[in-house]
Design a protein around this motif. Sequence first.
Motif, PDB file in Angstrom:
ATOM      1  N   HIS A   1       1.212  -1.347   0.475  1.00  0.00           N
ATOM      2  CA  HIS A   1      -0.251   0.337  -0.093  1.00  0.00           C
ATOM      3  C   HIS A   1       0.954   0.701   0.159  1.00  0.00           C
ATOM      4  O   HIS A   1       2.117   0.877   0.410  1.00  0.00           O
ATOM      5  N   GLN A   2       0.729   2.015  -0.773  1.00  0.00           N
ATOM      6  CA  GLN A   2       1.478   3.472  -0.495  1.00  0.00           C
ATOM      7  C   GLN A   2       1.395   4.508   0.304  1.00  0.00           C
ATOM      8  O   GLN A   2       2.164   4.724   0.499  1.00  0.00           O
ATOM      9  N   ALA A   3       0.872   4.176   1.828  1.00  0.00           N
ATOM     10  CA  ALA A   3       0.273   4.721   2.410  1.00  0.00           C
ATOM     11  C   ALA A   3       1.941   4.911   3.123  1.00  0.00           C
ATOM     12  O   ALA A   3       2.151   5.498   3.995  1.00  0.00           O
ATOM     13  N   SER A   4       2.683   4.030   3.475  1.00  0.00           N
ATOM     14  CA  SER A   4       3.132   3.541   4.465  1.00  0.00           C
ATOM     15  C   SER A   4       4.880   4.586   3.365  1.00  0.00           C
ATOM     16  O   SER A   4       5.578   5.424   4.242  1.00  0.00           O
TER      17      SER A   4
ATOM     18  N   THR B   1       4.127   7.279   1.220  1.00  0.00           N
ATOM     19  CA  THR B   1       3.614   9.027   1.559  1.00  0.00           C
ATOM     20  C   THR B   1       3.625   9.423   3.017  1.00  0.00           C
ATOM     21  O   THR B   1       3.950  10.514   3.083  1.00  0.00           O
ATOM     22  N   ALA B   2       3.803   8.416   4.055  1.00  0.00           N
ATOM     23  CA  ALA B   2       4.111   9.085   4.982  1.00  0.00           C
ATOM     24  C   ALA B   2       5.422   9.186   5.673  1.00  0.00           C
ATOM     25  O   ALA B   2       5.990  10.299   5.877  1.00  0.00           O
ATOM     26  N   TYR B   3       6.237   8.029   5.184  1.00  0.00           N
ATOM     27  CA  TYR B   3       7.339   8.934   5.001  1.00  0.00           C
ATOM     28  C   TYR B   3       8.239   9.678   4.294  1.00  0.00           C
ATOM     29  O   TYR B   3       8.704  10.708   4.735  1.00  0.00           O
TER      30      TYR B   3
ATOM     31  N   HIS C   1      14.269   0.483   0.101  1.00  0.00           N
ATOM     32  CA  HIS C   1      13.680  -0.342   1.797  1.00  0.00           C
ATOM     33  C   HIS C   1      13.598   0.788   2.562  1.00  0.00           C
ATOM     34  O   HIS C   1      14.114   1.244   3.670  1.00  0.00           O
ATOM     35  N   ILE C   2      11.676   0.080   2.349  1.00  0.00           N
ATOM     36  CA  ILE C   2      11.370   0.671   3.571  1.00  0.00           C
ATOM     37  C   ILE C   2      11.609   0.940   5.107  1.00  0.00           C
ATOM     38  O   ILE C   2      11.380   1.436   5.611  1.00  0.00           O
TER      39      ILE C   2
ATOM     40  N   GLY D   1      -3.704   5.803   5.622  1.00  0.00           N
ATOM     41  CA  GLY D   1      -4.111   4.520   5.257  1.00  0.00           C
ATOM     42  C   GLY D   1      -5.933   4.786   4.599  1.00  0.00           C
ATOM     43  O   GLY D   1      -5.983   5.663   4.365  1.00  0.00           O
ATOM     44  N   ASP D   2      -6.295   3.307   4.127  1.00  0.00           N
ATOM     45  CA  ASP D   2      -7.195   3.607   3.931  1.00  0.00           C
ATOM     46  C   ASP D   2      -8.066   3.989   5.335  1.00  0.00           C
ATOM     47  O   ASP D   2      -8.101   3.340   6.283  1.00  0.00           O
TER      48      ASP D   2
END
Lengths: 119, 127
Positions: free
Chosen positions: A14-17, A19-21, A59-60, A118-119
Amino acid sequence: MNIGILLKEGPYNHQASDTAYKFAEAAIKKGHTIDAVFFYNDGVNNSTGNMEPPQDDRHIGNRWVGLCQKNNVKMMVCIAAAKRRGINDDVLIDCGEITGLGNLTDIAIRNDRLVTFGD
Amino acid sequence: MEEFDDDEIVKKIMHVMRNAPHGTIYTYEGLEMILIMAAYDQDISVAFVDDGVYALKKGQDTAGIEVKGFAKTFLALDGYDVEKLYVDQVSLEERGLTEDDLVVDVEVISSAEIGKMMTEQDVVIQH
């Protein structure tokens, strides 16, 4: 401004992490303070130290460690959500801290904003 | 944000339930979060919108999907002093539901009213 981040989605899925970063990075660059990232729901999967993405990919897990080490951003992992998903101290990224939802409440209370991804 | 004593800060925190109770874990883990936050003497409210209204529907039987039912846990919120439960009227009507179909006493209000309340919060957390 002091900001807390709540991340509710897993890495890569999911793109949320991402975007959060990116949000945290941009906010710090603008002079704001990111107090903590709180991982909840599948977001707790961001805190595992065993990620091995292909070399040409970001590397998240390392991103979160970098944010913590360079900018003193706390990395907090909800214990109830983590236990369900098999995450414990043995697999945690450096800087990761398994903690309770009370800490999320404190983050919400002491910061100017709590920003949810997040969703 | 209201300030009482020097270090006694009470923030307005709204939780927004948007998903059906089963199918994803968002509503259940959202409820867990509300129960913890309730112990911190904050001004907590919960808004049920879209499929989130199904979380409160009476007569749920989760035996067939082998998942723990938790609709009745919303009844316990009152005991934690979480009394501000708002349900979006349009979301209810779109799903053929009325207030009588819900397990707990709520305030049914318009989307605009919920939106206005959101602007008055210090923190909004969606589940």
